[in-house]
Design a protein around this motif. Sequence first.
Motif, PDB file in Angstrom:
ATOM      1  N   VAL B 253      -1.408  12.523  31.260  1.00  0.00           N
ATOM      2  CA  VAL B 253      -1.524  13.004  29.884  1.00  0.00           C
ATOM      3  C   VAL B 253      -2.774  12.397  29.271  1.00  0.00           C
ATOM      4  CG1 VAL B 253      -0.339  13.302  27.661  1.00  0.00           C
ATOM      5  CG2 VAL B 253       1.003  12.953  29.752  1.00  0.00           C
ATOM      6  N   GLY B 254      -3.650  13.245  28.751  1.00  0.00           N
ATOM      7  CA  GLY B 254      -4.847  12.759  28.071  1.00  0.00           C
ATOM      8  C   GLY B 254      -5.343  13.845  27.150  1.00  0.00           C
ATOM      9  N   PHE B 255      -5.996  13.455  26.051  1.00  0.00           N
ATOM     10  CA  PHE B 255      -6.539  14.482  25.144  1.00  0.00           C
ATOM     11  C   PHE B 255      -8.064  14.409  25.154  1.00  0.00           C
ATOM     12  CE2 PHE B 255      -7.959  12.091  21.369  1.00  0.00           C
ATOM     13  CZ  PHE B 255      -7.322  10.867  21.536  1.00  0.00           C
ATOM     14  N   GLY B 256      -8.676  15.502  24.757  1.00  0.00           N
ATOM     15  CA  GLY B 256     -10.130  15.552  24.626  1.00  0.00           C
ATOM     16  C   GLY B 256     -10.830  15.224  25.929  1.00  0.00           C
ATOM     17  N   THR B 257     -11.899  14.448  25.827  1.00  0.00           N
ATOM     18  CA  THR B 257     -12.709  14.125  27.002  1.00  0.00           C
ATOM     19  C   THR B 257     -11.888  13.410  28.068  1.00  0.00           C
ATOM     20  OG1 THR B 257     -14.752  14.056  25.717  1.00  0.00           O
ATOM     21  CG2 THR B 257     -14.732  12.815  27.773  1.00  0.00           C
ATOM     22  N   ALA B 258     -11.024  12.484  27.656  1.00  0.00           N
ATOM     23  CA  ALA B 258     -10.180  11.787  28.644  1.00  0.00           C
ATOM     24  C   ALA B 258      -9.333  12.794  29.409  1.00  0.00           C
ATOM     25  CB  ALA B 258      -9.293  10.748  27.949  1.00  0.00           C
ATOM     26  N   GLY B 259      -8.871  13.839  28.721  1.00  0.00           N
ATOM     27  CA  GLY B 259      -8.048  14.860  29.361  1.00  0.00           C
ATOM     28  C   GLY B 259      -8.826  15.678  30.381  1.00  0.00           C
ATOM     29  N   ARG B 260     -10.076  16.036  30.041  1.00  0.00           N
ATOM     30  CA  ARG B 260     -10.832  16.848  31.003  1.00  0.00           C
ATOM     31  C   ARG B 260     -11.255  16.014  32.209  1.00  0.00           C
ATOM     32  NH1 ARG B 260     -16.215  19.311  28.562  1.00  0.00           N
ATOM     33  NH2 ARG B 260     -16.874  19.419  30.722  1.00  0.00           N
ATOM     34  N   VAL B 261     -11.556  14.730  31.981  1.00  0.00           N
ATOM     35  CA  VAL B 261     -11.867  13.844  33.105  1.00  0.00           C
ATOM     36  C   VAL B 261     -10.624  13.698  33.992  1.00  0.00           C
ATOM     37  CG1 VAL B 261     -12.439  11.469  33.730  1.00  0.00           C
ATOM     38  CG2 VAL B 261     -13.695  12.615  31.879  1.00  0.00           C
ATOM     39  N   ALA B 262      -9.474  13.558  33.344  1.00  0.00           N
ATOM     40  CA  ALA B 262      -8.227  13.393  34.097  1.00  0.00           C
ATOM     41  C   ALA B 262      -7.926  14.624  34.947  1.00  0.00           C
ATOM     42  CB  ALA B 262      -7.069  13.106  33.137  1.00  0.00           C
ATOM     43  N   GLN B 263      -8.311  15.799  34.471  1.00  0.00           N
ATOM     44  CA  GLN B 263      -8.036  17.011  35.254  1.00  0.00           C
ATOM     45  C   GLN B 263      -8.753  16.970  36.605  1.00  0.00           C
ATOM     46  OE1 GLN B 263      -7.536  20.715  33.235  1.00  0.00           O
ATOM     47  NE2 GLN B 263      -8.548  21.878  34.835  1.00  0.00           N
TER      48      GLN B 263
END
Lengths: 182, 380
Positions: B253-263
């Motif tokens: 689970v991550g939002f914003g930039t952290a979320g796209r990096v996590a993907q």
Amino acid sequence: MQTDLIISGFGGQGALFAGQILAYAAMDEGLHVTWIPSYGPEMRGGTAHCTVVISDDEIGSPLVRNPAAAIVLNQPSLDKYEPLMAAGGVLVVNSSLIPRRPQRTDLRVVEVPANALAEELGNVRLANVVAVGALVAAAGVLSVEAVERALAAHLPERHKHLLPANSQALRRGAALAAAALA
Amino acid sequence: MAKQLLKGNEAIAEAAIRAGVQAYFGYPITPQTELLEYMARRMPELGRVFLQAESELAAINMVYGAACTGRRVMTSSSSPGVSLMQEGLSYIAASEVPCVIVDVMRGGPGLGNIAPAQGDYTQIVKGGGHGDYRMIVLAPATVQEAVDLTRLAFDLADKYRMIAVVLLDGSLGQMMEPAELPPFADGAALGTPPAWALTGAQGRPKNVVTSIHLVPEDEEQFNQQLQARYAEIARTEVRCHEYATADADLIVVGFGTAGRVAQTAVKQARAQGLKAGLLRPITLFPFPEQRLAELARQARGFLVVEMNAGQMVDDVRLAVSGQGRGGLTPAVRFYGRMGGIVPLPDEVLGALKALAETAGHTPQPSPVSCLPLDGGPVAR
């Protein structure tokens, strides 16, 4: 397939614009692309760099730890990015301003006298475009033609008269890299 | 319309203009200054208001005043500037006037630095001003989403008479990506101010916009109205992006930039045989707690990735608590970077592998002790 690259030089050498040329070309080719500049309390004569990621898939991180390719337009940029390059990466070195050779032996190094070639073409400000030509030919990430088309499509109207010179610069750089790596 | 290569900050500015923003008030601060600069150039061309205030405090109160006219208005800033606006935000929320705030977050606390961060989550999502108010919070992860969510922010702000915040980090503000801009909002629809607006009371009874309710019973009733609206939003406006969650037993689970990096990390984990998936909240308020509770029934572990010390992770813990099979709570781990450092996919992948090795074992709660008032031996 993803290629990440860094373009770095003194402020005013056109490192950020060189990255934008590649970003426009990638976009026009239907690829995913991110462009992110170094930003901060910069000073005149300091270094500026940008990171460009080009991919046929969605891009996660716009930043990279070990770039697959880099253009270093000045000595501080070589000192900073040579150790960070991924093994086998393409390193384009502006030998007009950088007296030393890269020390790593696991890189594909292309030394381009970008300033000298640009001056031959009548405008030293084309040095960044010469280097882009070399990078494109060496890294094989985009075609020279795609970059040419992007320049034609996205150069601001007031700079359109510089298009032939930009194309020449691009092709000179590409030819030199092709010869160097042949 | 074809895609353009757009910088996040400028894309938000143009999206706001196309959404019909009539007035922009702001004060420059890196890393969002391109947004203000773009407005300075474009708004006067269109005959709209651009005003550089003398401070963030002035800017937010100009937004407050202009919002009372029922027109679309906004400001933008970055973390320390948004801290200065908190009093105004509480007043605006209590006055039920719509507006849009853009926070391009940077490293903190304090003056911090200008590098990308997500340390404002708690301040923005829980309310950094006084009192029981909420703001709708939208967290883009790409320049395209920044465009789309800016339009949505204006629409939701008007619909619910609330503040809508577009919350992103400095890297997204500075980054260029291909994005498609929407057409201009229908001018006719934006032309008529709503019935509550202060437009000069000629020919009608006066409207009052205020945040003061001196009688406690009135104030309580007003608060109940607000809470009912927030509950409605929590039911109807949750948005999130999911990747590979269908059969996942490890959820990042991550939002914003952290979320796209996590993907990217999730894709790498899949390639290595881990059944990983991603939930990227797009609305931070309302939070996708129900979806997380559903995922808790199939997942043995959650990894929350943020560019802060761990703020949203609290909301994930609440959402999945007791929601696992047999009423158990799945493991919830955190991976974060601070100070303006963006995590890279290999770091997230490392944390995900560590979770994969141990998830599923409910850890024993650590003993909690507290000192008595006199500081003497701990009483149990």
